[in-house]
Motif scaffolding. Structure first.
Motif, short mmCIF file in Angstrom:
data_model
loop_
_atom_site.label_atom_id
_atom_site.label_comp_id
_atom_site.label_asym_id
_atom_site.label_seq_id
_atom_site.Cartn_x
_atom_site.Cartn_y
_atom_site.Cartn_z
N ILE A 89 0.85 -1.20 0.00
CA ILE A 89 0.00 0.00 0.00
C ILE A 89 0.88 1.25 0.00
CG2 ILE A 89 -1.59 1.37 1.42
CD1 ILE A 89 -2.85 -1.39 2.25
N ARG A 90 1.94 1.24 0.79
CA ARG A 90 2.83 2.41 0.88
C ARG A 90 3.73 2.57 -0.33
NH1 ARG A 90 6.50 1.67 4.40
NH2 ARG A 90 5.99 -0.43 5.06
N LYS A 91 4.20 1.45 -0.91
CA LYS A 91 5.23 1.54 -1.93
C LYS A 91 4.82 0.99 -3.30
CE LYS A 91 8.83 1.36 1.53
NZ LYS A 91 10.18 0.91 1.84
N GLY A 92 3.64 0.45 -3.41
CA GLY A 92 3.21 -0.22 -4.64
C GLY A 92 3.15 0.65 -5.86
N SER A 93 2.82 1.92 -5.71
CA SER A 93 2.70 2.78 -6.89
C SER A 93 4.03 2.92 -7.63
CB SER A 93 2.14 4.15 -6.52
OG SER A 93 3.05 4.85 -5.68
N ALA A 94 5.13 2.71 -6.95
CA ALA A 94 6.45 2.75 -7.62
C ALA A 94 6.55 1.64 -8.67
CB ALA A 94 7.57 2.60 -6.60
N TYR A 95 5.71 0.62 -8.54
CA TYR A 95 5.68 -0.52 -9.47
C TYR A 95 4.43 -0.52 -10.34
CZ TYR A 95 8.97 -1.79 -5.86
OH TYR A 95 10.02 -1.76 -4.97
N GLY A 96 3.57 0.48 -10.11
CA GLY A 96 2.29 0.55 -10.82
C GLY A 96 1.18 -0.20 -10.11
N LEU A 97 1.45 -0.76 -8.94
CA LEU A 97 0.50 -1.58 -8.19
C LEU A 97 -0.30 -0.73 -7.21
CD1 LEU A 97 2.96 -4.50 -7.52
CD2 LEU A 97 0.95 -4.57 -9.03
N CYS A 98 -1.60 -0.93 -7.22
CA CYS A 98 -2.47 -0.13 -6.37
C CYS A 98 -3.48 -1.02 -5.64
CB CYS A 98 -3.26 0.86 -7.23
SG CYS A 98 -2.22 1.98 -8.20
N GLN A 99 -3.73 -0.66 -4.39
CA GLN A 99 -4.85 -1.23 -3.66
C GLN A 99 -6.10 -0.71 -4.36
OE1 GLN A 99 -5.21 0.14 0.39
NE2 GLN A 99 -7.01 -1.12 0.79
N VAL A 100 -7.12 -1.54 -4.51
CA VAL A 100 -8.31 -1.16 -5.27
C VAL A 100 -9.48 -0.80 -4.36
CG1 VAL A 100 -9.97 -1.92 -7.01
CG2 VAL A 100 -7.58 -2.60 -7.20
N TYR A 101 -9.73 -1.64 -3.35
CA TYR A 101 -10.94 -1.50 -2.53
C TYR A 101 -10.60 -1.09 -1.10
CZ TYR A 101 -12.59 -4.31 -6.39
OH TYR A 101 -12.86 -4.77 -7.64
N ASN A 102 -11.39 -0.18 -0.58
CA ASN A 102 -11.21 0.26 0.79
C ASN A 102 -11.36 -0.90 1.78
OD1 ASN A 102 -10.79 2.42 2.67
ND2 ASN A 102 -12.95 2.22 3.22
N ASN A 103 -12.23 -1.85 1.48
CA ASN A 103 -12.48 -2.96 2.41
C ASN A 103 -11.62 -4.20 2.13
OD1 ASN A 103 -13.84 -3.75 0.05
ND2 ASN A 103 -15.49 -4.73 1.16
N GLU A 104 -10.63 -4.08 1.25
CA GLU A 104 -9.76 -5.22 0.93
C GLU A 104 -8.32 -4.73 0.81
OE1 GLU A 104 -11.04 -7.49 -2.44
OE2 GLU A 104 -13.07 -7.71 -1.66
N MET A 105 -7.62 -4.69 1.92
CA MET A 105 -6.24 -4.18 1.89
C MET A 105 -5.30 -5.12 1.14
SD MET A 105 -4.79 -4.80 5.78
CE MET A 105 -3.26 -3.96 5.45
N TRP A 106 -5.73 -6.32 0.82
CA TRP A 106 -4.90 -7.34 0.20
C TRP A 106 -5.02 -7.39 -1.33
CZ3 TRP A 106 -8.82 -8.32 3.74
CH2 TRP A 106 -10.05 -8.69 3.18
N HIS A 107 -5.99 -6.70 -1.91
CA HIS A 107 -6.29 -6.81 -3.35
C HIS A 107 -5.57 -5.71 -4.12
CE1 HIS A 107 -9.04 -7.83 -6.75
NE2 HIS A 107 -8.77 -6.58 -7.08
N PHE A 108 -4.71 -6.13 -5.08
CA PHE A 108 -3.92 -5.18 -5.85
C PHE A 108 -4.06 -5.44 -7.35
CE2 PHE A 108 -2.04 -5.42 -1.71
CZ PHE A 108 -1.77 -4.10 -1.40
N GLU A 109 -4.03 -4.34 -8.08
CA GLU A 109 -4.07 -4.40 -9.53
C GLU A 109 -3.06 -3.39 -10.08
OE1 GLU A 109 -8.07 -4.04 -11.11
OE2 GLU A 109 -8.87 -5.21 -9.43
N LEU A 110 -2.69 -3.58 -11.32
CA LEU A 110 -1.79 -2.67 -12.02
C LEU A 110 -2.64 -1.53 -12.56
CD1 LEU A 110 1.26 -2.81 -12.58
CD2 LEU A 110 0.73 -3.94 -14.73
N LEU A 111 -2.69 -0.40 -11.84
CA LEU A 111 -3.62 0.68 -12.19
C LEU A 111 -2.95 2.01 -12.49
CD1 LEU A 111 -6.49 0.03 -9.62
CD2 LEU A 111 -6.36 -0.67 -12.02
N THR A 112 -1.64 2.05 -12.47
CA THR A 112 -0.92 3.27 -12.82
C THR A 112 0.40 2.88 -13.45
OG1 THR A 112 -0.21 5.44 -12.00
CG2 THR A 112 0.25 3.56 -10.57
N THR A 113 1.07 3.84 -14.02
CA THR A 113 2.40 3.57 -14.54
C THR A 113 3.36 3.56 -13.35
OG1 THR A 113 2.76 5.93 -14.89
CG2 THR A 113 1.96 4.65 -16.77
N PRO A 114 4.46 2.82 -13.44
CA PRO A 114 5.41 2.82 -12.33
C PRO A 114 5.80 4.24 -11.94
CG PRO A 114 5.96 1.09 -13.86
CD PRO A 114 4.87 1.92 -14.51
N GLY A 115 5.67 4.53 -10.66
CA GLY A 115 5.96 5.86 -10.15
C GLY A 115 4.80 6.81 -10.22
#
Length: 178
Positions: A140-166
């Motif tokens: 959650i803290r560092k995932g956007s550096a890889y393009g990975l984002c938490q998707v749902y407020n109620n699911e801290m474990w669910h990640f998708e590639l939703l941005t470009t790295p950084g």
């Protein structure tokens, strides 16, 4: 989009019965094409590097590459990623939805936690659930550096590639119903 298969605290669910709003973890009696299980046959947890297992190996190639890069960097920080759910068959996703309907009493309530097979990012290989909680927190803290984002407020474990790295991750959705 979908559900996570972890119990509170980010660990895998202990039984086939739903342990979370996510619908619980996969059972061990699944067939060869229905292999959304959070452990390898020898009983060890799946990692993002277990590409021989369909739950990892059938993930979208870009998502897998990003998760593997994040896992290597997290390991350097003393954090180990475990794949609690990855790619799922349509049939497995439908079972999760059916179990959630039974648990919550209606499709509307179940959809807060489980997507339909047609809409699930797990079925398309574009979502991954990571545990334990320290790994979720790291991602959650560092995932956007890889393009990975938490998707749902109620699911801290669910990640998708939703941005470009950084890049910047989009705002969280309230739940899987959107």
């Amino acid at each position: 989009m979908t559900v996570g298969d972890t119990a509170p605290g980010g660990g895998p669910a202990a039984t086939a019965a739903p342990a979370t709003p996510a619908g619980g973890s996969a059972t061990t009696d699944s067939g060869p094409e229905d292999t959304d299980s959070d452990t390898r046959p020898e009983g060890r947890p799946l990692t993002p590097f277990d590409t021989h297992h369909p739950a990892v190996g059938r993930l979208d190639a870009r998502l897998l590459k990003a998760v593997q890069a994040a896992a290597r960097d997290a390991r350097a920080d003393g954090v180990e990623f475990r794949v609690t759910s990855g790619w799922r068959t349509r049939e497995h996703q439908q079972r999760l939805l059916d179990e959630a309907v039974e648990r919550y009493g209606s499709v509307e309530q179940a959809r807060r936690f489980v997507s339909t097979p047609r809409k699930s990012a797990h079925v398309s290989g574009k979502a991954i659930d990571i545990g334990p909680t320290d790994a979720d927190d790291w991602l959650i803290r560092k995932g956007s550096a890889y393009g990975l984002c938490q998707v749902y407020n109620n699911e801290m474990w669910h990640f998708e590639l939703l941005t470009t790295p950084g890049g910047t991750c989009p705002s969280l959705l309230i739940d899987a119903a959107g």
